[in-house]
Write a protein that holds these residues in place. Structure first.
Motif, short mmCIF file in Angstrom:
data_model
loop_
_atom_site.label_atom_id
_atom_site.label_comp_id
_atom_site.label_asym_id
_atom_site.label_seq_id
_atom_site.Cartn_x
_atom_site.Cartn_y
_atom_site.Cartn_z
N VAL A 100 -14.11 -44.72 11.21
CA VAL A 100 -13.75 -46.03 10.69
C VAL A 100 -13.09 -46.86 11.79
N LYS A 101 -12.15 -46.23 12.51
CA LYS A 101 -11.45 -46.93 13.59
C LYS A 101 -12.44 -47.39 14.67
N ALA A 103 -12.56 -44.56 4.80
CA ALA A 103 -13.26 -43.33 5.19
C ALA A 103 -13.71 -42.56 3.96
N HIS A 104 -12.82 -42.45 2.98
CA HIS A 104 -13.16 -41.74 1.74
C HIS A 104 -14.28 -42.47 1.00
N ARG A 121 -8.06 -52.30 2.01
CA ARG A 121 -8.13 -50.84 2.01
C ARG A 121 -7.61 -50.29 3.33
N LEU A 122 -6.90 -49.16 3.26
CA LEU A 122 -6.45 -48.46 4.46
C LEU A 122 -7.63 -47.74 5.10
N ASN A 123 -7.49 -47.41 6.39
CA ASN A 123 -8.58 -46.71 7.08
C ASN A 123 -8.97 -45.42 6.37
N LYS A 124 -7.96 -44.65 5.90
CA LYS A 124 -8.29 -43.39 5.22
C LYS A 124 -9.00 -43.63 3.90
N GLN A 125 -8.67 -44.74 3.24
CA GLN A 125 -9.35 -45.07 1.99
C GLN A 125 -10.79 -45.50 2.25
N ALA A 176 -15.47 -40.01 8.71
CA ALA A 176 -14.16 -39.65 9.22
C ALA A 176 -13.33 -40.90 9.50
N GLU A 177 -12.01 -40.74 9.39
CA GLU A 177 -11.12 -41.88 9.65
C GLU A 177 -11.28 -42.37 11.09
#
Length: 209
Positions: free
Chosen positions: A177-178, A167-168, A161-165, A173-174
């Motif tokens: 996640v980071k 986060a969702h 999964r990508l960071n934005k995914q 917030a993204e």
């Protein structure tokens, strides 16, 4: 307040059998049911007086040994007894690494399940839990030390999964996640995909391509 027991299994009939076993051992137990990993983790966090978790490894939302790891992260002081159809020889070491105190097969008799429940409630741990020393055991210990949110972020990353995914998925917030991932990398002492794959193997996961 009576002690509570969480029964987490996606098969209603087997949940009923486990609940019967619990009441034979602990007649005044407050039993909480969950049919998915998400509900099990939420119930564990919300239940006062939780004395024991009975957990099936293969339930909706669980991959590999992630269910044990997530529940142990959420309630580290509550014993987890794995009751599973998984091969005991293959799963025994790993569930112990992630905090389970016992493992009993779904093929066991009701008497044997009751005995395993009684032992877990008494504070007994299964014999033969793996000693640290090899790379996978050491990684499992590091993964088991993550916070619940850090573990969820790690599982998202290992699933590709990508960071934005992520986060969702987690409702954060993204940037958060980071920050969590930075902490995860530091705690696991990894910095590349090859090393991260060791964490995945410890969790019984396949790394996404």
């Amino acid at each position: 307040m009576s002690r509570a027991v969480l029964v987490a299994d996606d098969h209603p009939l087997f949940r009923q059998a486990l609940m019967l076993a619990v009441t034979q051992v602990l007649p005044d137990a407050r039993i909480v049911e969950a049919g998915t990993l998400e509900r099990a983790v939420a119930a564990a966090a919300a239940t006062d007086g939780l004395a024991l978790v009975l957990l099936d490894l293969n339930m909706p939302g669980a991959v590999g040994y992630s269910g044990v790891a997530l529940l142990h992260a959420e309630v580290p002081d509550v014993p987890i007894l794995v009751v599973s159809g998984a091969d005991r020889a293959a799963a025994f070491d790993q569930v112990a690494r992630f905090g389970a105190v016992g493992f009993v097969s779904k093929d066991s008799t009701l008497h044997d399940i009751e005995a395993a429940i009684a032992a877990a409630l008494a504070g007994d741990r299964m014999a033969g839990a793996p000693a640290a020393g090899d790379d996978e055991s050491d990684m499992a210990a590091r993964v088991a030390a993550l916070t619940p949110m850090q573990l969820r972020v790690l599982l998202g990353v290992l699933a590709g999964r990508l960071n934005k995914q992520i986060a969702h998925d987690l409702g954060i917030a993204e940037a958060t996640v980071k920050a969590h991932m930075t902490a995860v990398l530091r705690k696991l002492d990894v910095g590349n995909r090859t090393q991260a794959a060791l964490a995945a193997r410890a969790l019984g996961l396949e790394v996404a391509g």
